[in-house]
Design an enzyme around this catalytic site. Sequence first.
Site, PDB file in Angstrom:
ATOM      1  N   GLY A   1     -86.493 -47.246  95.139  1.00  0.00           N
ATOM      2  CA  GLY A   1     -86.456 -46.226  95.325  1.00  0.00           C
ATOM      3  C   GLY A   1     -85.993 -45.167  94.593  1.00  0.00           C
ATOM      4  O   GLY A   1     -86.328 -44.270  93.783  1.00  0.00           O
ATOM      5  N   PHE A   2     -84.568 -45.475  94.654  1.00  0.00           N
ATOM      6  CA  PHE A   2     -83.487 -44.762  93.377  1.00  0.00           C
ATOM      7  C   PHE A   2     -83.490 -43.299  93.754  1.00  0.00           C
ATOM      8  O   PHE A   2     -83.300 -41.956  92.664  1.00  0.00           O
ATOM      9  CB  PHE A   2     -83.946 -44.890  91.644  1.00  0.00           C
ATOM     10  CG  PHE A   2     -83.996 -46.976  92.045  1.00  0.00           C
ATOM     11  CD1 PHE A   2     -82.807 -47.102  91.549  1.00  0.00           C
ATOM     12  CD2 PHE A   2     -85.397 -47.501  91.904  1.00  0.00           C
ATOM     13  CE1 PHE A   2     -83.210 -48.741  91.573  1.00  0.00           C
ATOM     14  CE2 PHE A   2     -85.431 -48.748  91.437  1.00  0.00           C
ATOM     15  CZ  PHE A   2     -84.445 -48.975  91.330  1.00  0.00           C
TER      16      PHE A   2
ATOM     17  N   ILE B   1     -66.078 -55.150  99.940  1.00  0.00           N
ATOM     18  CA  ILE B   1     -67.307 -56.143  99.908  1.00  0.00           C
ATOM     19  C   ILE B   1     -68.282 -57.108 100.886  1.00  0.00           C
ATOM     20  O   ILE B   1     -67.668 -57.962 101.342  1.00  0.00           O
ATOM     21  CB  ILE B   1     -67.338 -56.729  98.034  1.00  0.00           C
ATOM     22  CG1 ILE B   1     -67.277 -56.070  96.842  1.00  0.00           C
ATOM     23  CG2 ILE B   1     -68.755 -57.249  97.864  1.00  0.00           C
ATOM     24  CD1 ILE B   1     -68.459 -54.675  96.995  1.00  0.00           C
TER      25      ILE B   1
ATOM     26  N   ASN C   1     -71.341 -58.645 100.999  1.00  0.00           N
ATOM     27  CA  ASN C   1     -72.319 -59.327 101.135  1.00  0.00           C
ATOM     28  C   ASN C   1     -72.638 -59.817  99.129  1.00  0.00           C
ATOM     29  O   ASN C   1     -73.021 -59.291  98.506  1.00  0.00           O
ATOM     30  CB  ASN C   1     -73.442 -59.254 101.764  1.00  0.00           C
ATOM     31  CG  ASN C   1     -74.277 -60.864 101.036  1.00  0.00           C
ATOM     32  OD1 ASN C   1     -74.497 -61.415  99.529  1.00  0.00           O
ATOM     33  ND2 ASN C   1     -75.696 -60.559 101.349  1.00  0.00           N
TER      34      ASN C   1
ATOM     35  N   GLN D   1     -76.518 -55.382  93.050  1.00  0.00           N
ATOM     36  CA  GLN D   1     -76.751 -53.970  92.743  1.00  0.00           C
ATOM     37  C   GLN D   1     -75.896 -53.186  91.599  1.00  0.00           C
ATOM     38  O   GLN D   1     -76.111 -52.239  91.028  1.00  0.00           O
ATOM     39  CB  GLN D   1     -76.251 -53.417  93.924  1.00  0.00           C
ATOM     40  CG  GLN D   1     -77.208 -53.033  95.426  1.00  0.00           C
ATOM     41  CD  GLN D   1     -77.865 -52.005  95.786  1.00  0.00           C
ATOM     42  OE1 GLN D   1     -78.433 -51.836  94.377  1.00  0.00           O
ATOM     43  NE2 GLN D   1     -77.970 -50.991  97.068  1.00  0.00           N
TER      44      GLN D   1
ATOM     45  N   GLU E   1     -74.942 -46.624  94.391  1.00  0.00           N
ATOM     46  CA  GLU E   1     -75.269 -45.778  93.033  1.00  0.00           C
ATOM     47  C   GLU E   1     -74.040 -45.570  91.877  1.00  0.00           C
ATOM     48  O   GLU E   1     -74.185 -45.597  90.830  1.00  0.00           O
ATOM     49  CB  GLU E   1     -75.067 -44.059  93.619  1.00  0.00           C
ATOM     50  CG  GLU E   1     -76.093 -44.192  94.743  1.00  0.00           C
ATOM     51  CD  GLU E   1     -76.903 -43.230  94.996  1.00  0.00           C
ATOM     52  OE1 GLU E   1     -77.416 -42.626  93.699  1.00  0.00           O
ATOM     53  OE2 GLU E   1     -76.865 -42.573  96.336  1.00  0.00           O
TER      54      GLU E   1
HETATM   55 MO1  MOS Z   1     -80.060 -42.098  95.794  1.00  0.00          MO
HETATM   56  S1  MOS Z   1     -80.744 -40.978  94.478  1.00  0.00           S
HETATM   57  O1  MOS Z   1     -79.745 -40.735  96.779  1.00  0.00           O
HETATM   58  O2  MOS Z   1     -81.582 -42.587  96.359  1.00  0.00           O
END
Ligand code: MOS
Length: 776
Positions: free
Chosen positions: A274-275, A662, A664, A671, A737
Amino acid sequence: MSKLQNAIVGGVRAALGYVPDGWLPGGTPDPLIDKRVALGTQQSRVDGPEKVRGAARFAAEVPMEGLLYAACVHSTIARGRIAGFDLAAAEAASGVVLVMTHRNAPKMNMPPAIGMTNLKAAGNNILPVMQDPEIRWNGQTVAVVLAETQEQADHAASLVLVRYEAAVARTRFDEAKADARTPDSLMIERNRLKRGNVKAASQAAAGRVDAIYRTPQHNHNPIEPNAATIAWEGERLVVHDATQMLNGTAGSLAKVFGLKESQVYVSSPFVGGGFGGKALWDHQILGAAAAKLAGRPVRIALSRASMHRLIGGRTQTEQRVALSADVDGKLTGLLHHGYSIKSPHGACDEAFTLSGRSLYASESFDIVQHQLDLDVLANTFMRGPGEAVGTFAIECAMDELAHELGIDPVEFRRRNVAHCNPVSGAPHSQSDLMLAYDQGAERFGWHRRAVRPRSRREGEWLIGMGCATGTFPYVRMPGTSVQIRVDCDGRATVSSAAHEMGMGTATVQRQHAADRLGLPLDSVTVRIGDTSLPFSSFAGGSSQTASLGAAINAASAKLASELLRLAGNDTSLAGLKASDIEFADGGLRKIDDPARHESFASILRRAARSDISVMGESGAPLEVLKFSMHSTSAIFCKLRVSDVTGEIRLDRLVGSFDCGRILNPKTAASQFRGGMIMGIGMALNEETLVDERNGRIMSASFADYHVPVHLDVPQIDVLWTDIPDPRTPMGARGIGEIGITGVAAAIANAVFNATGMRVRDLPLTPDKLLNNRPAS
Ligand code: MOS
């Protein structure tokens, strides 16, 4: 957002100053920080086997009887009106069922704008969709063709002729700067920040830098293009979507089509990345409208080219950073000014001036950002929005000043790292950035860095090392809710309209629920992915794990009380209060007397119940207004630059993260690595090429828009401090992110160390290095 919002947020912050810490969410550290069984262990994704077998069904794969396929026709001007169409050839083409334009499209309302306050709104383009002949950006959809196959639709779309009356459009970044807007706030922060006197600090400084950094527009390119398969079942709208905002999409579509929310069902069990780009854009609205017009279900699966025209990405930025330091290498002034684009119909800020407010303890600050009104596709959030580009400017400037002062870049950060929020004075919930630096530096071998730039060479290759800091705020969204159901076999099912975009949502919350409820992993099932499930906020802002975590925690407290009530008096738990008990061994037990235990199954059987269900919700995230809460990282890069061609080859990246506990290690490492690879793209490859004369994106394919391929990606090591954040569910902060932030700066700083050349314009393409070559 507005002055009013600034006043409200400021007021709440001030009021929270008087509230004892213990009263706020997270006031008592989550017991799961210390009592971890499944959490913290390597777990493969629960959806892995389905994906490997090809059984996981994505939005563009849902079969439907009588399905039609849609193709979009895009405007070729940036501003003006449609004067007329010639649709005869398209309508006569084989397989074509209809061509929809503003002339025959159903009447629809405007989509509500995505924002922090309305979780049922997901609109990125705040414009009527195909309701009038107006053109607002180059690439806007002017017609949708429906045909029996995708190929027939694509071909017919190429036959649609559109006549325009073009108007003057604003499409040039530099020209728009003269009329820039200065918003009152960015996200929920005040835009303008002045503390102390940056000018005086600069005049008195022992060392200073003042430079302009530029980052280009970026487009979203997840592996799965945006797509939806849509059907009307009478007055009910069914949308199989690729979305990170299930309820936002459902709520918005209800508004657009004048339906009750219960009449819209959105399903999105799997999303191929998605990002930030998998939200509500015009295509879902157009697909639903076309399906209504045709009386048949429609699949609208965007081509890469259509994605570049319809799905906004990251705005171009121009940032000025000026830093001043005293003889001890302490920052005395930090100025961060800049411009980004926010089209008049756009809803998303690229808040790149937030990162410089939390990282370093400067004596004075002067921060403000301006927005340019251009007639272009609205930009949106894109992984690490704000911070990804903001850290590029700040962290390059930090490296430049360290060099200027003759201080090692890691040491320079140590002298300036903030021990509380440098602007508000708010305490950190937890922050160990320098531990991340030290662990990362050791893993990387930072001591082998040559201090003098351009001093290590292997044949034509100049070798360099660089580092930079990454940061992203902790976000927990209110309103996310879950249902926990426990059945008489003692099995638990956790349900929420949450999202799986590849990050392991169900996998990690299954670990969480198992530990929370004292159950083995096998006894827990997590159901996510459609709007029939309890309301959830979006998968964005790296917030989903914390939001779901808080909701599961709240539901588990209700479950304990309800079970205690059901257990009654004929039990070893008789007479106990909720505060006396805990979940353990598939049931409840007295905290200080484990012998007093009864299993879920036994309680339910005695009460003649087949199951019990409770709801829990993530409440207002007041902790983020009282504490300074950020994930941070130290990124290290080793690379080589060809002195002949200017080509950059990465040898190694190390990412050392301070993100709380953390949950997992397997999915987390993925990620972090994925984010860092996106950072490589930002540093070396990604750049949307726009023809500024007409605002047209010229790089609408993978042939022209470059992303890193396997050969571009070196060995990437990731490690983490794993220190719990005492104020968050499970002691964890977001990790989605942070990975991209800091990477472009670490790479640019390594390029300087290798070559002695400062390139302040992303991406770092060979031409920029060749054109700046020192005359040695
Ligand atoms: Mo993120 S840029 O909040 O999918």
